[in-house]
Design an enzyme around this catalytic site. Structure first.
Site, mmCIF file in Angstrom:
data_model
loop_
_atom_site.group_PDB
_atom_site.id
_atom_site.type_symbol
_atom_site.label_atom_id
_atom_site.label_comp_id
_atom_site.label_asym_id
_atom_site.label_seq_id
_atom_site.Cartn_x
_atom_site.Cartn_y
_atom_site.Cartn_z
ATOM 1 C CB SER A 1 -0.975 0.181 1.535
ATOM 2 O OG SER A 1 -1.441 1.263 1.450
ATOM 3 C CE1 TYR B 1 -4.321 -2.175 4.633
ATOM 4 C CE2 TYR B 1 -3.193 -0.199 4.224
ATOM 5 C CZ TYR B 1 -3.993 -1.363 3.717
ATOM 6 O OH TYR B 1 -4.111 -1.429 2.444
HETATM 7 N N1 NAD Z 1 -8.613 -0.327 -2.169
HETATM 8 C C1 NAD Z 1 -7.519 0.674 -1.520
HETATM 9 O O1 NAD Z 1 -7.834 1.903 -1.810
HETATM 10 C C2 NAD Z 1 -6.302 0.042 -1.450
HETATM 11 C C3 NAD Z 1 -5.219 0.651 -1.389
HETATM 12 C C4 NAD Z 1 -3.828 0.263 -1.150
HETATM 13 C C5 NAD Z 1 -3.628 -0.970 -1.189
HETATM 14 N N2 NAD Z 1 -4.737 -1.847 -0.979
HETATM 15 C C6 NAD Z 1 -4.467 -3.221 -1.001
HETATM 16 O O2 NAD Z 1 -5.049 -3.895 -2.044
HETATM 17 C C7 NAD Z 1 -5.500 -5.240 -1.813
HETATM 18 C C8 NAD Z 1 -6.888 -5.413 -2.412
HETATM 19 O O3 NAD Z 1 -7.832 -4.454 -1.986
HETATM 20 P P1 NAD Z 1 -9.161 -4.358 -2.513
HETATM 21 O O4 NAD Z 1 -9.458 -2.866 -2.379
HETATM 22 O O5 NAD Z 1 -9.565 -5.119 -3.637
HETATM 23 O O6 NAD Z 1 -10.157 -4.769 -1.211
HETATM 24 P P2 NAD Z 1 -11.268 -5.897 -1.226
HETATM 25 O O7 NAD Z 1 -11.867 -5.783 0.108
HETATM 26 O O8 NAD Z 1 -12.235 -5.674 -2.512
HETATM 27 O O9 NAD Z 1 -10.466 -7.254 -1.443
HETATM 28 C C9 NAD Z 1 -10.004 -8.079 -0.659
HETATM 29 C C10 NAD Z 1 -10.237 -9.549 -0.639
HETATM 30 O O10 NAD Z 1 -9.314 -10.187 0.205
HETATM 31 C C11 NAD Z 1 -10.148 -11.378 0.694
HETATM 32 N N3 NAD Z 1 -9.845 -11.979 1.764
HETATM 33 C C12 NAD Z 1 -9.444 -11.095 3.336
HETATM 34 N N4 NAD Z 1 -8.942 -12.185 3.988
HETATM 35 C C13 NAD Z 1 -8.909 -13.432 3.675
HETATM 36 C C14 NAD Z 1 -8.558 -14.703 4.074
HETATM 37 N N5 NAD Z 1 -8.231 -14.969 5.368
HETATM 38 N N6 NAD Z 1 -8.720 -15.608 3.256
HETATM 39 C C15 NAD Z 1 -9.081 -15.389 1.665
HETATM 40 N N7 NAD Z 1 -9.423 -14.346 1.376
HETATM 41 C C16 NAD Z 1 -9.367 -13.160 2.175
HETATM 42 C C17 NAD Z 1 -11.744 -10.572 1.021
HETATM 43 O O11 NAD Z 1 -12.748 -11.560 1.007
HETATM 44 C C18 NAD Z 1 -11.427 -9.694 -0.100
HETATM 45 O O12 NAD Z 1 -12.289 -10.251 -1.240
HETATM 46 C C19 NAD Z 1 -5.643 -5.387 -0.268
HETATM 47 O O13 NAD Z 1 -4.196 -5.999 0.250
HETATM 48 C C20 NAD Z 1 -5.469 -3.899 0.248
HETATM 49 O O14 NAD Z 1 -4.824 -3.769 1.371
HETATM 50 C C21 NAD Z 1 -5.969 -1.380 -1.420
#
Ligand code: NAD
Length: 249
Positions: free
Chosen positions: A137, A150
């Site tokens: 991130s 986080y």
């Molecule tokens: N959305 C943002 O603004 C943002 C910014 C920076 C980084 N990120 C990172 O990007 C990645 C994806 O984010 P996103 O926005 O697609 O989020 P999202 O919540 O849409 O997707 C995350 C997925 O991880 C799955 N997950 C969580 N715990 C789990 C487990 N124990 N076993 C299996 N699956 C599990 C969830 O069910 C979910 O479908 C994450 O690692 C997040 O930290 C997101």
């Protein structure tokens, strides 16, 4: 097509970035195993024999072993692993964060990556090739108040990925970390103290924090993941790729 006869495992495949990544890899001819706690969103891809939706908790060691076993049995050599699964932290002052919450965030955002990378290394070392992309991130370089757990978990992902890149380089396995900026998925709203969905005002605040002026789309992230998995990125390892519209500057 770029990825004909290649096989990738994608974690977090049911989420915003994960779904888009699965779609892009399939569109480019790859075989894909998409893993998530929730795979309902992915069932529409089940009509292709190039895709398997694997529902399970990636914090469970046996589940992780099964995912790799099923992938190898169905598709043969494993070319890449993309660790997208993760959770947000709703902004909380440190004195209100319980030890349990701290561990939960570290477990899902970091321990899960340790488990999948450990298993991937077993298969990829045998094949003398492989590519791993771990999602961190931009908050590692540009933190926001109240997200200390986080940010620590994502900083660990960066350090871990660099260390693993060095360790696995003699086996021709690349390991890179991609730091997304604020992205238009449901997770974005989960960073706010209320834990509410992102309303338009809040979206605007996030947008203004990005020099290029808009939120990242899941497709922006998927395109860069595709690049890191491709032969064009063959000599890139231990790299930190910011895909954030300049937010890290
Ligand atoms: N959305 C943002 O603004 C943002 C910014 C920076 C980084 N990120 C990172 O990007 C990645 C994806 O984010 P996103 O926005 O697609 O989020 P999202 O919540 O849409 O997707 C995350 C997925 O991880 C799955 N997950 C969580 N715990 C789990 C487990 N124990 N076993 C299996 N699956 C599990 C969830 O069910 C979910 O479908 C994450 O690692 C997040 O930290 C997101």
């Amino acid at each position: 097509m770029t990825f004909e006869n290649k096989t990738f495992i994608v974690t977090g495949a049911g989420g915003g970035m994960g779904k888009e990544t699965v779609k892009l890899l399939l569109d480019n001819g790859a075989n894909v195993v998409g893993c998530d706690l929730h795979t309902d969103n992915l069932l529409k891809y089940e009509d292709t024999n190039k895709f398997i939706a694997f529902q399970g908790d990636l914090l469970d060691e046996d589940t992780v072993k099964d995912i790799f076993k099923v992938t190898a049995t169905q598709f043969g050599d494993i070319d890449g692993l993309v660790n997208i699964a993760g959770i947000a932290q709703s902004a909380t002052p440190i004195d209100e964060v319980s030890l349990g919450e701290w561990h939960h965030i570290m477990d899902i955002n970091m321990t899960m990556i340790f488990l999948t990378c450990r298993e991937a290394s077993v298969y990829m070392k045998g094949n003398k090739r492989g590519s791993i992309v771990n999602i961190g991130s931009v908050s590692v370089t540009r933190p926001r108040p109240g997200l200390q757990s986080y940010v620590a978990s994502k900083g660990a992902v960066e350090a871990f990925s660099k260390a693993l890149a060095l360790e696995l380089a003699p086996h021709q396995i690349n390991v890179n970390v991609l730091h997304p900026g604020p992205s238009d998925t449901t997770m974005l709203g989960q960073f706010s103290a209320e834990g509410a969905s992102v309303d338009d005002t809040r979206k605007e605040i996030f947008e203004k924090s990005v020099p290029l002026g808009s939120l990242l789309t899941p497709k922006n992230i998927a395109d860069s993941i595709k690049y890191l998995l491709s032969d064009e990125a063959k000599m890139i390892t231990g790299a930190v790729l910011h895909v954030d519209g300049g937010r890290n500057i």
